[in-house]
Design a protein around this motif. Structure first.
Motif, mmCIF file in Angstrom:
data_model
loop_
_atom_site.group_PDB
_atom_site.id
_atom_site.type_symbol
_atom_site.label_atom_id
_atom_site.label_comp_id
_atom_site.label_asym_id
_atom_site.label_seq_id
_atom_site.Cartn_x
_atom_site.Cartn_y
_atom_site.Cartn_z
ATOM 1 N N MET A 116 -5.043 -11.597 40.961
ATOM 2 C CA MET A 116 -5.362 -11.012 42.259
ATOM 3 C C MET A 116 -5.070 -9.517 42.294
ATOM 4 O O MET A 116 -5.803 -8.742 42.911
ATOM 5 C CB MET A 116 -4.601 -11.745 43.367
ATOM 6 N N THR A 117 -3.993 -9.085 41.642
ATOM 7 C CA THR A 117 -3.703 -7.657 41.596
ATOM 8 C C THR A 117 -4.830 -6.910 40.905
ATOM 9 O O THR A 117 -5.264 -5.837 41.357
ATOM 10 C CB THR A 117 -2.379 -7.402 40.865
ATOM 11 N N ARG A 118 -5.324 -7.459 39.810
ATOM 12 C CA ARG A 118 -6.440 -6.824 39.115
ATOM 13 C C ARG A 118 -7.702 -6.823 39.982
ATOM 14 O O ARG A 118 -8.411 -5.808 40.073
ATOM 15 C CB ARG A 118 -6.715 -7.535 37.789
ATOM 16 N N ALA A 119 -7.968 -7.949 40.647
ATOM 17 C CA ALA A 119 -9.162 -8.022 41.498
ATOM 18 C C ALA A 119 -9.055 -7.039 42.661
ATOM 19 O O ALA A 119 -10.031 -6.363 43.010
ATOM 20 C CB ALA A 119 -9.332 -9.448 42.022
ATOM 21 N N PHE A 120 -7.863 -6.951 43.274
ATOM 22 C CA PHE A 120 -7.683 -6.014 44.393
ATOM 23 C C PHE A 120 -7.854 -4.575 43.934
ATOM 24 O O PHE A 120 -8.382 -3.741 44.670
ATOM 25 C CB PHE A 120 -6.300 -6.207 45.012
ATOM 26 N N LEU A 165 -8.096 7.692 47.669
ATOM 27 C CA LEU A 165 -7.406 7.228 46.465
ATOM 28 C C LEU A 165 -6.364 6.160 46.782
ATOM 29 O O LEU A 165 -5.942 5.416 45.886
ATOM 30 C CB LEU A 165 -6.726 8.409 45.773
ATOM 31 N N THR A 166 -5.943 6.081 48.042
ATOM 32 C CA THR A 166 -4.931 5.087 48.407
ATOM 33 C C THR A 166 -5.500 3.667 48.431
ATOM 34 O O THR A 166 -4.730 2.702 48.357
ATOM 35 C CB THR A 166 -4.327 5.391 49.792
ATOM 36 N N PHE A 167 -6.829 3.506 48.527
ATOM 37 C CA PHE A 167 -7.399 2.168 48.691
ATOM 38 C C PHE A 167 -7.002 1.210 47.573
ATOM 39 O O PHE A 167 -6.439 0.138 47.843
ATOM 40 C CB PHE A 167 -8.928 2.253 48.805
ATOM 41 N N PRO A 168 -7.283 1.522 46.302
ATOM 42 C CA PRO A 168 -6.917 0.565 45.249
ATOM 43 C C PRO A 168 -5.411 0.414 45.099
ATOM 44 O O PRO A 168 -4.918 -0.678 44.783
ATOM 45 C CB PRO A 168 -7.551 1.170 43.986
ATOM 46 N N LEU A 169 -4.671 1.498 45.320
ATOM 47 C CA LEU A 169 -3.219 1.433 45.193
ATOM 48 C C LEU A 169 -2.613 0.557 46.280
ATOM 49 O O LEU A 169 -1.722 -0.258 46.014
ATOM 50 C CB LEU A 169 -2.635 2.847 45.260
ATOM 51 N N LEU A 170 -3.109 0.703 47.508
ATOM 52 C CA LEU A 170 -2.584 -0.102 48.611
ATOM 53 C C LEU A 170 -2.958 -1.566 48.449
ATOM 54 O O LEU A 170 -2.124 -2.459 48.671
ATOM 55 C CB LEU A 170 -3.115 0.445 49.938
ATOM 56 N N LEU A 171 -4.201 -1.836 48.058
ATOM 57 C CA LEU A 171 -4.613 -3.230 47.884
ATOM 58 C C LEU A 171 -3.856 -3.896 46.749
ATOM 59 O O LEU A 171 -3.423 -5.045 46.866
ATOM 60 C CB LEU A 171 -6.121 -3.292 47.624
ATOM 61 N N ALA A 172 -3.686 -3.191 45.641
ATOM 62 C CA ALA A 172 -2.929 -3.760 44.522
ATOM 63 C C ALA A 172 -1.471 -3.971 44.905
ATOM 64 O O ALA A 172 -0.853 -4.979 44.528
ATOM 65 C CB ALA A 172 -3.040 -2.855 43.298
ATOM 66 N N ALA A 173 -0.902 -3.025 45.659
ATOM 67 C CA ALA A 173 0.493 -3.162 46.096
ATOM 68 C C ALA A 173 0.661 -4.293 47.103
ATOM 69 O O ALA A 173 1.754 -4.862 47.217
ATOM 70 C CB ALA A 173 0.982 -1.847 46.694
ATOM 71 N N THR A 174 -0.406 -4.628 47.826
ATOM 72 C CA THR A 174 -0.323 -5.721 48.803
ATOM 73 C C THR A 174 0.039 -7.037 48.140
ATOM 74 O O THR A 174 0.770 -7.856 48.708
ATOM 75 C CB THR A 174 -1.669 -5.861 49.550
ATOM 76 N N SER A 175 -0.438 -7.244 46.924
ATOM 77 C CA SER A 175 -0.110 -8.477 46.209
ATOM 78 C C SER A 175 1.392 -8.565 45.933
ATOM 79 O O SER A 175 2.018 -9.606 46.149
ATOM 80 C CB SER A 175 -0.894 -8.540 44.897
ATOM 81 N N ALA A 176 1.990 -7.446 45.469
ATOM 82 C CA ALA A 176 3.423 -7.426 45.199
ATOM 83 C C ALA A 176 4.228 -7.485 46.488
ATOM 84 O O ALA A 176 5.232 -8.212 46.586
ATOM 85 C CB ALA A 176 3.783 -6.161 44.413
ATOM 86 N N ASN A 177 3.802 -6.742 47.494
ATOM 87 C CA ASN A 177 4.508 -6.707 48.762
ATOM 88 C C ASN A 177 4.550 -8.087 49.418
ATOM 89 O O ASN A 177 5.594 -8.530 49.919
ATOM 90 C CB ASN A 177 3.813 -5.696 49.683
#
Length: 315
Positions: A116-120, A165-177
């Motif tokens: 999911m992190t990769r997909a996000f 630039l925050t879009f992929p970083l925020l979505l990927a971080a959402t999985s960890a958060n």
């Protein structure tokens, strides 16, 4: 609107018998104590993180008239775009993680986390590329009215490109958060958010001297990258996730592809303008279509990772 929404939610919960009338049973004291601790930690972390945009706005005051307004216009537009995704994604993801942890234990979330992190990251990079290709048109459509000049539109467009630039970083971080929430480890967010605020202030100071107001927007994006790294490092350290170097490379691959695709809107200046031509629209569709194809090809294992049979055997 909020009152009507609350009444509707209460009615729906009652209809589904998730809210039972009568005297409620008190929670066990250990559970009650853990809930209070996690709630206080989450409120504290959110309050600390809330300081960052205020500091950015305050520092932008020194860069001349109109700078704060430009920053606010760009921030509102990009925040609205990403909120359409994250506002519904986080609750669904929390329920998924909580169910897997309760049913299968920690090993059940490790592979889904990676997938999911990769997909996000791919979805977020596609959103970023989409904004880069259409930011001129979007700014003209939303803001280019009244006393808002073409020069103002150019400033806001450059800020939107940085904030995107925050879009992929925020979505990927959402999985960890969200996994941290599901594990009831909210307390780690307090030191993480404190470090993010410090990093944001330092980033603003350094990048402002180089890029002006664009440095503030770019600093926000770098802070999201740091957030993803810190939360993932904590989960890796505690054994909640086990991500190999090759899997980290696959998570970082969409960012590399985004860097290559950025040649089109920036180096070649091919993007949809305020008064779009057919060639601009077709070129943008081709670029976004090619990136979408790569994203689909790179995420073929997402469905398999979310199946119960696959997660129960992972570990």
């Amino acid at each position: 609107g909020a009152i009507v929404g609350a009444v509707m939610i209460g009615w729906l919960l009652t209809r589904e018998r998730l809210v039972v009338g009568g005297r409620p049973e008190p929670l066990p004291e250990p559970v009650n104590r853990e809930m209070r601790l996690n709630y206080r930690a989450l409120v504290t972390a959110s309050a600390i993180l809330f300081v960052s945009p205020l500091v950015g706005q305050w520092m932008a005051n020194s860069l001349g008239p109109g700078t704060v307004s430009h920053l606010g216009y760009a921030n509102r537009l990009t925040t609205g775009i990403i909120a359409l995704v994250t506002s519904s994604l986080a609750p669904v993801l929390l329920g998924f993680y909580a169910h897997r942890l309760a049913a299968y234990g920690m090993p059940a979330v490790r592979q889904p986390f990676v997938e999911m992190t990769r997909a996000f990251a791919w979805v977020g990079c596609l959103m970023t590329l989409g904004v880069w290709q259409t930011s001129d048109f979007l700014i003209g459509l939303v803001y280019l009215h009244g006393q808002f000049t073409t020069r103002d539109a150019g400033q806001v467009r450059a800020l939107v490109d940085c904030y995107a630039l925050t879009f992929p970083l925020l979505l990927a971080a959402t999985s960890a958060n969200t996994l941290i929430f599901a594990l009831s480890k909210n307390r780690i967010l307090v030191p993480i958010c404190s470090a993010l605020v410090v990093a944001n202030v330092v980033g603003n100071i350094v990048l402002m001297s180089w890029l002006g107001v664009l440095g503030i927007a770019l600093s926000s994006s770098l802070v999201y990258a740091l957030s993803m790294l810190l939360m993932s490092a904590y989960l890796q350290y505690t054994g909640a996730i086990r991500v190999s170097n090759f899997e980290w490379f696959k998570i970082g691959l969409p960012f590399l592809c985004l860097g290559v695709a950025a040649i089109v809107p920036f180096a070649m200046s091919v993007r949809v303008t305020v008064h779009p031509r057919a060639s601009e629209v077709l070129a943008s569709i081709a670029v976004l279509g090619a990136f979408t194809f790569l994203a689909v090809m790179a995420n073929g294992g997402v469905a398999r990772a979310l199946l119960p049979s696959g997660t129960s055997r992972s570990g």
